[in-house]
Design a protein around this motif. Sequence first.
Motif, mmCIF file in Angstrom:
data_model
loop_
_atom_site.group_PDB
_atom_site.id
_atom_site.type_symbol
_atom_site.label_atom_id
_atom_site.label_comp_id
_atom_site.label_asym_id
_atom_site.label_seq_id
_atom_site.Cartn_x
_atom_site.Cartn_y
_atom_site.Cartn_z
ATOM 1 N N ASN A 249 2.638 6.262 5.832
ATOM 2 C CA ASN A 249 1.831 5.194 5.928
ATOM 3 C C ASN A 249 2.005 4.209 6.666
ATOM 4 O O ASN A 249 1.397 3.298 7.164
ATOM 5 C CB ASN A 249 1.477 4.524 4.415
ATOM 6 N N ARG A 250 3.431 4.089 6.999
ATOM 7 C CA ARG A 250 3.852 3.042 7.899
ATOM 8 C C ARG A 250 4.449 3.842 9.134
ATOM 9 O O ARG A 250 4.152 3.227 10.353
ATOM 10 C CB ARG A 250 5.009 2.465 7.369
ATOM 11 N N ASP A 251 5.069 4.786 9.303
ATOM 12 C CA ASP A 251 5.725 5.599 10.414
ATOM 13 C C ASP A 251 4.595 6.329 11.337
ATOM 14 O O ASP A 251 3.587 6.642 10.838
ATOM 15 C CB ASP A 251 6.927 6.318 9.878
ATOM 16 N N ASN A 276 -1.659 7.246 11.927
ATOM 17 C CA ASN A 276 -0.223 7.201 12.210
ATOM 18 C C ASN A 276 -0.008 8.375 13.283
ATOM 19 O O ASN A 276 1.307 8.845 13.127
ATOM 20 C CB ASN A 276 0.590 7.343 10.968
ATOM 21 N N GLN A 307 9.005 -0.025 11.916
ATOM 22 C CA GLN A 307 8.342 1.109 11.916
ATOM 23 C C GLN A 307 9.215 2.125 12.707
ATOM 24 O O GLN A 307 10.058 1.769 13.493
ATOM 25 C CB GLN A 307 7.120 1.007 13.014
#
Lengths: 328, 321
Positions: A249-251, A276, A307
Amino acid sequence: MTYVLGMGYANPTTVIDNRFLEELGTGTNAAWIEEKIGIKERLSSLPLEYIVKTRNSDPTAAPKAGTESPTSLGLKAAKMALQRAGITAKDVGMVLGNCCTPVDSVPTESARIAAELGIPQGKVFDVFTACPVFALHIDFISNFKDEALPDYILGFSTAVLTQNVNYNDRTDGAIWGDGAAAYVISTRKKGRLQVKHSNFTADPTRCDAVVVDTYGHFHQDGKAVRSFSVLQTVKMVRELEREFQIDWNRDVFIGHQANFTMLRQICDNRGIPESNHWHNVTTVGNQAGASAPTVLAMHWDQIREGQKIVVAVVGAGLSWGSVLLEAA
Amino acid sequence: MVSIKGVGFSYPDTIIDNNFLRQIGGAEEAERLGIAERRTILPLPYVLETKNSSPEISFKSYLAPSGFAHKASEAALQAAGLQPDALRLIVGNGETARETTPSEAQRVGKLLGVRVPAYDITISPLTLIAHLDIFNGWKQDKLPQEILSVSAATMTAVVDYSDPRAAARFGDAAGAAIISAGAGRLKVLDTSLVSIPSGSREYRVESYGHIVLNPDIEGDVIAKYVNLISQYSKLHSFDWNRDALILDSANSALVSEVSTRAAVPLKSVWRIYERFGDTAGAGLYGTLALNWNQIAGGQKIMMLSSTGDALWGAAILQAED
């Protein structure tokens, strides 16, 4: 600790779209290309009228017709990387190059670009493996004792593979684009991206699977390469997920820009959302070693603090490698 | 610390001698250079008829360098007392590759049947010095135990035989060395590698063309060699009664001048150019390989390579006692 301080990219401007390929009459069509390969456009150094007239049947004539060379593209990418790193050519003490379509075989493309940039002195050589070269260059640098390296290392990959495509072949014409990527690396100066992991390896017993003839065209065992690429990339990503607490969800994931349907398979397998999954293959084509790093360079301003960026590439050699970067 | 455990050298059977050059041009230049023979993959009647005006035909019709690279690699492994499965890394170089992809290292890996990391580190003609310099700079725990370093080129496939200087100078060969992260026959004491990208070079090889020679470089190469000999002989206490000097891409005029100016007796200069000509990246490996059995315990070897202003390097080796 190794850092990536700046990245650059460059592509030619001629667009080969799927309609153009369909109209070449090789038996392909836009719908087939989109379904099987997922590429809509690719950027080429060859004028469209040249491709129509000659089908690039003689690759040795292509450099004269080309609007860009690997040197010109590499130079542009390098200048962008230096500018983003906040340094000049005079600060660079080592240059690592990679090029499947060199202008001369002696001197190397690294020597040519270093001369054009005005790098005064250093260690300048090609470290070559075609597609997974970003992982190779990062891993290569990470092996050195600190005192054996200069403050700043410039790495790049450049190729004009559309100049080695046989445009009578319905598949090869759909794959390739031209481009260059460059990156400034340091083990002494901190930068935007910290290298948390790098790895490179190969299975030379399968090196005939992807070939660019010096006096001929590109050819490959597409089916074998494709299934191996997907499996091996998934394996590399899974290993990094286990070791480094990747949060999709972030990376971000960047794979080899060989074809989009393969990348989708990988992302589906790992649960990587489209937001992503950074890529450029659908509009630029496969740029060999420049592929993955051009994606990262194009997204440079979108990188968020903290990230993690997973770059995993399988390519010619057969060789493969991965890099995990974390944004400062 | 790295060492060289074994070296190998391989070359084609066909000889271009100076009698042949008298027919096509280049004999006078060959005599000036002190080169009596050079090996080639090209059939002599083909050279006579075509002067190799089309390197493309040569590339497509005649032997590729990878075959010689494979033989040289096997010879190096044998000299080191190793089997291919002992290798953990292959690094290669090739000025006249039949394929730009895959790399020469990957092609040799396939011929040896090994599944190890393999990639090219290309910096012609200093290949062996560059590879030693690079691995000498690696952390000890990152060094693979046994590394194959290989360089191969069929330079005659890119010689324009209507150019007597190129015709006289170049020959085909491949060289290989086993570089070890530990003890070996030749310990690497010191290395250097310097590029001045704006500097001039002895030659370039066009991707779809011939070798293009720069005739005005030899003076720069001689000066560079004399300078390096002075620097390294002091630093490492060379005794030219015992120790040896290898000058890359040499010829008799250059060797004679360097020998005089640097006060190195000719008998201490190991050379193979008389029989093989300039074999590009393979030359340094070949000179070591053909003198391997004469290396004496404790002997130091100074290996130098320069292409002019643009590029030079040195490796200082010492034989185990």
